[in-house]
Write a protein that holds these residues in place. Structure first.
Motif, PDB file in Angstrom:
ATOM      1  N   ARG A 122       8.253   1.362   1.795  1.00 61.25           N
ATOM      2  CA  ARG A 122       7.749   0.299   2.680  1.00 61.25           C
ATOM      3  C   ARG A 122       8.917  -0.428   3.366  1.00 61.25           C
ATOM      4  O   ARG A 122       8.843  -0.765   4.544  1.00 61.25           O
ATOM      5  CB  ARG A 122       6.873  -0.686   1.884  1.00 61.25           C
ATOM      6  CG  ARG A 122       6.493  -1.961   2.623  1.00 61.25           C
ATOM      7  CD  ARG A 122       5.735  -1.694   3.926  1.00 61.25           C
ATOM      8  NE  ARG A 122       5.503  -2.923   4.683  1.00 61.25           N
ATOM      9  CZ  ARG A 122       6.362  -3.465   5.521  1.00 61.25           C
ATOM     10  NH1 ARG A 122       7.565  -2.926   5.700  1.00 61.25           N
ATOM     11  NH2 ARG A 122       6.046  -4.564   6.179  1.00 61.25           N
ATOM     12  N   ILE A 125      11.399 -11.557   5.592  1.00 65.96           N
ATOM     13  CA  ILE A 125      10.811 -12.063   6.839  1.00 65.96           C
ATOM     14  C   ILE A 125      11.595 -13.228   7.433  1.00 65.96           C
ATOM     15  O   ILE A 125      11.184 -13.827   8.420  1.00 65.96           O
ATOM     16  CB  ILE A 125       9.334 -12.481   6.642  1.00 65.96           C
ATOM     17  CG1 ILE A 125       9.224 -13.547   5.546  1.00 65.96           C
ATOM     18  CG2 ILE A 125       8.478 -11.251   6.322  1.00 65.96           C
ATOM     19  CD1 ILE A 125       7.882 -14.239   5.520  1.00 65.96           C
ATOM     20  N   ILE A 127      12.958 -15.852   2.741  1.00 65.94           N
ATOM     21  CA  ILE A 127      11.750 -15.371   2.059  1.00 65.94           C
ATOM     22  C   ILE A 127      11.619 -13.858   2.196  1.00 65.94           C
ATOM     23  O   ILE A 127      11.864 -13.300   3.266  1.00 65.94           O
ATOM     24  CB  ILE A 127      10.499 -16.036   2.677  1.00 65.94           C
ATOM     25  CG1 ILE A 127      10.581 -17.550   2.511  1.00 65.94           C
ATOM     26  CG2 ILE A 127       9.218 -15.476   2.072  1.00 65.94           C
ATOM     27  CD1 ILE A 127       9.674 -18.306   3.459  1.00 65.94           C
ATOM     28  N   ILE A 138       8.840 -10.565   1.005  1.00 70.71           N
ATOM     29  CA  ILE A 138       7.544 -10.225   0.403  1.00 70.71           C
ATOM     30  C   ILE A 138       7.414  -8.712   0.237  1.00 70.71           C
ATOM     31  O   ILE A 138       6.579  -8.079   0.869  1.00 70.71           O
ATOM     32  CB  ILE A 138       6.379 -10.748   1.281  1.00 70.71           C
ATOM     33  CG1 ILE A 138       6.720 -10.529   2.778  1.00 70.71           C
ATOM     34  CG2 ILE A 138       6.096 -12.202   1.037  1.00 70.71           C
ATOM     35  CD1 ILE A 138       5.509 -10.421   3.644  1.00 70.71           C
ATOM     36  N   HIS A 172       6.169  -5.271  -0.809  1.00 71.58           N
ATOM     37  CA  HIS A 172       4.806  -4.928  -1.234  1.00 71.58           C
ATOM     38  C   HIS A 172       4.542  -3.449  -1.028  1.00 71.58           C
ATOM     39  O   HIS A 172       5.206  -2.795  -0.220  1.00 71.58           O
ATOM     40  CB  HIS A 172       3.787  -5.768  -0.467  1.00 71.58           C
ATOM     41  CG  HIS A 172       3.896  -5.652   1.022  1.00 71.58           C
ATOM     42  ND1 HIS A 172       4.747  -6.444   1.765  1.00 71.58           N
ATOM     43  CD2 HIS A 172       3.306  -4.831   1.914  1.00 71.58           C
ATOM     44  CE1 HIS A 172       4.653  -6.120   3.046  1.00 71.58           C
ATOM     45  NE2 HIS A 172       3.775  -5.129   3.169  1.00 71.58           N
ATOM     46  N   LYS A 195       1.271  -0.171  -1.926  1.00 69.36           N
ATOM     47  CA  LYS A 195       0.038   0.268  -2.583  1.00 69.36           C
ATOM     48  C   LYS A 195       0.425   1.352  -3.573  1.00 69.36           C
ATOM     49  O   LYS A 195       1.313   2.157  -3.308  1.00 69.36           O
ATOM     50  CB  LYS A 195      -0.938   0.864  -1.562  1.00 69.36           C
ATOM     51  CG  LYS A 195      -1.460  -0.124  -0.559  1.00 69.36           C
ATOM     52  CD  LYS A 195      -2.615   0.499   0.228  1.00 69.36           C
ATOM     53  CE  LYS A 195      -2.994  -0.348   1.412  1.00 69.36           C
ATOM     54  NZ  LYS A 195      -2.136  -0.067   2.606  1.00 69.36           N
ATOM     55  N   GLN A 234      -5.590   1.171  -2.543  1.00 68.24           N
ATOM     56  CA  GLN A 234      -6.338   1.347  -1.285  1.00 68.24           C
ATOM     57  C   GLN A 234      -7.532   0.405  -1.194  1.00 68.24           C
ATOM     58  O   GLN A 234      -7.838  -0.119  -0.138  1.00 68.24           O
ATOM     59  CB  GLN A 234      -6.843   2.800  -1.163  1.00 68.24           C
ATOM     60  CG  GLN A 234      -5.753   3.827  -0.883  1.00 68.24           C
ATOM     61  CD  GLN A 234      -5.098   3.642   0.486  1.00 68.24           C
ATOM     62  OE1 GLN A 234      -5.664   3.051   1.390  1.00 68.24           O
ATOM     63  NE2 GLN A 234      -3.879   4.136   0.624  1.00 68.24           N
ATOM     64  N   LEU A 293      -4.307  -8.894   1.943  1.00 74.35           N
ATOM     65  CA  LEU A 293      -4.194  -9.718   3.149  1.00 74.35           C
ATOM     66  C   LEU A 293      -4.460 -11.196   2.822  1.00 74.35           C
ATOM     67  O   LEU A 293      -3.775 -12.084   3.319  1.00 74.35           O
ATOM     68  CB  LEU A 293      -5.196  -9.214   4.202  1.00 74.35           C
ATOM     69  CG  LEU A 293      -4.972  -9.697   5.632  1.00 74.35           C
ATOM     70  CD1 LEU A 293      -3.654  -9.191   6.188  1.00 74.35           C
ATOM     71  CD2 LEU A 293      -6.120  -9.239   6.544  1.00 74.35           C
ATOM     72  N   LEU A 328      -1.415 -12.552   0.952  1.00 78.46           N
ATOM     73  CA  LEU A 328      -0.334 -12.739   1.924  1.00 78.46           C
ATOM     74  C   LEU A 328      -0.559 -14.031   2.721  1.00 78.46           C
ATOM     75  O   LEU A 328       0.371 -14.809   2.951  1.00 78.46           O
ATOM     76  CB  LEU A 328      -0.341 -11.531   2.868  1.00 78.46           C
ATOM     77  CG  LEU A 328       0.877 -11.257   3.715  1.00 78.46           C
ATOM     78  CD1 LEU A 328       2.085 -10.975   2.839  1.00 78.46           C
ATOM     79  CD2 LEU A 328       0.612 -10.055   4.620  1.00 78.46           C
ATOM     80  N   TYR A 371      -6.045  -2.520   8.410  1.00 71.82           N
ATOM     81  CA  TYR A 371      -5.598  -3.460   7.385  1.00 71.82           C
ATOM     82  C   TYR A 371      -5.320  -4.858   7.926  1.00 71.82           C
ATOM     83  O   TYR A 371      -4.725  -5.694   7.253  1.00 71.82           O
ATOM     84  CB  TYR A 371      -4.373  -2.905   6.651  1.00 71.82           C
ATOM     85  CG  TYR A 371      -4.675  -1.637   5.905  1.00 71.82           C
ATOM     86  CD1 TYR A 371      -5.667  -1.606   4.918  1.00 71.82           C
ATOM     87  CD2 TYR A 371      -4.014  -0.459   6.183  1.00 71.82           C
ATOM     88  CE1 TYR A 371      -5.984  -0.445   4.236  1.00 71.82           C
ATOM     89  CE2 TYR A 371      -4.308   0.719   5.513  1.00 71.82           C
ATOM     90  CZ  TYR A 371      -5.297   0.718   4.536  1.00 71.82           C
ATOM     91  OH  TYR A 371      -5.600   1.876   3.869  1.00 71.82           O
ATOM     92  N   ILE A 420       6.528 -16.269  11.757  1.00 73.19           N
ATOM     93  CA  ILE A 420       5.816 -15.229  10.997  1.00 73.19           C
ATOM     94  C   ILE A 420       4.942 -15.809   9.890  1.00 73.19           C
ATOM     95  O   ILE A 420       3.854 -15.288   9.607  1.00 73.19           O
ATOM     96  CB  ILE A 420       6.789 -14.155  10.454  1.00 73.19           C
ATOM     97  CG1 ILE A 420       5.977 -12.979   9.895  1.00 73.19           C
ATOM     98  CG2 ILE A 420       7.764 -14.718   9.451  1.00 73.19           C
ATOM     99  CD1 ILE A 420       6.708 -11.694   9.783  1.00 73.19           C
TER     100      ILE A 420
END
Lengths: 159, 92
Positions: free
Chosen positions: A53, A61, A65, A67, A69, A71, A109, A116, A119, B16, B51
């Motif tokens: 990823r 970001i 910070i 994040i 992540h 799956k 999945q 979301l 997040l 998504y 963001i």
């Protein structure tokens, strides 16, 4: 969706030892194994998914910070790990600054919607200067948990 | 340079939603322009150039957003932002 729904309390890292991206991710994954959130045999798969990823674009970001992540099919429900680094980690962030606050999220999945939501919740809280400052200054994991509980309470009041 | 003002209504079509990567692309695009970009979702109004603001929206597939773009290059910014969203940020 609140911190209490996905942050693993026993896996909070109040000061990361690692200062590079790969090591920091490994340290976080190991904390999830140690807290028995994920099994040892998932280590390689989860690491690969997280690092893949990162190749699409750093999850650092900016504003200190990150994040990370991914799956992974072995994840039963959305889990999150919070880690902090006092020294800072070179996370190849968008703004080039070292990362100090980490919210690592693992989903599968089926729980993409939950991802979301998590997040959004993390971002909403990090936008709050006071929350950010306090979580940076918290003495230990216990204080970090208290701050997250307070944030959850506030979000309940706000609805 | 004259001030321009554009309002766009867009629908997020990525499977998504507006997760981290598309949010980063959206913000990066907004920051290429001098214009301010305000993003509205329901009762929330946030800054398109931040963001955390964009991810905070948690905009899933099918969500409608309103973009208020104001500045000297608002029309060009609107065109680029619409294109980015219409091409699903390069995702499915």
């Amino acid at each position: 969706m609140q911190f209490r729904d996905f942050i693993v309390r026993t896996a909070i890292i109040d000061d990361l030892e690692s200062t590079t991206k790969n090591e920091a991710i490994a340290e976080m994954v190991d904390a999830l194994i140690k807290s028995q959130t994920i099994s040892e045999d998932m280590r390689q798969g989860v690491m690969t998914a997280l690092l893949d990823r990162e190749k699409l674009g750093s999850t650092g970001i900016g504003q200190g910070i990150a994040i990370p992540h991914a799956k992974h099919p072995g994840i039963k429900k959305l889990v999150g790990l919070f880690a902090r680094s006092r020294e800072g980690v070179n996370f190849e962030a968008i703004d080039g600054e070292p990362a100090h606050l980490f919210f690592l999220l693992l989903s599968n999945q089926e729980c993409a919607g939950k991802h979301l939501e998590a997040l959004a919740y993390v971002s909403g809280n990090l936008r709050d200067e006071i929350f950010r400052r306090f979580i940076q200054k918290a003495r230990d994991a216990k204080e970090i948990i208290e701050l997250m509980e307070e944030a959850d309470q506030k979000s309940l009041i706000k609805g | 340079m004259s001030q321009q003002s554009v309002t766009l209504t867009v629908v997020i079509r990525n499977k998504y939603g507006l997760h981290a990567r598309p949010a980063a692309l959206f913000v990066e695009m907004c920051n290429r322009f001098e214009s301010e970009v305000e993003v509205l979702k329901d009762s929330l109004t946030v800054n398109g150039k931040n963001i955390l603001d964009i991810m905070m929206l948690g905009a899933e597939e099918g969500v409608e957003l309103i973009l208020n773009i104001n500045g000297t290059d608002a029309e060009t910014a609107a065109e680029h932002l619409r294109n980015l969203i219409d091409t699903n940020f390069g995702e499915n």
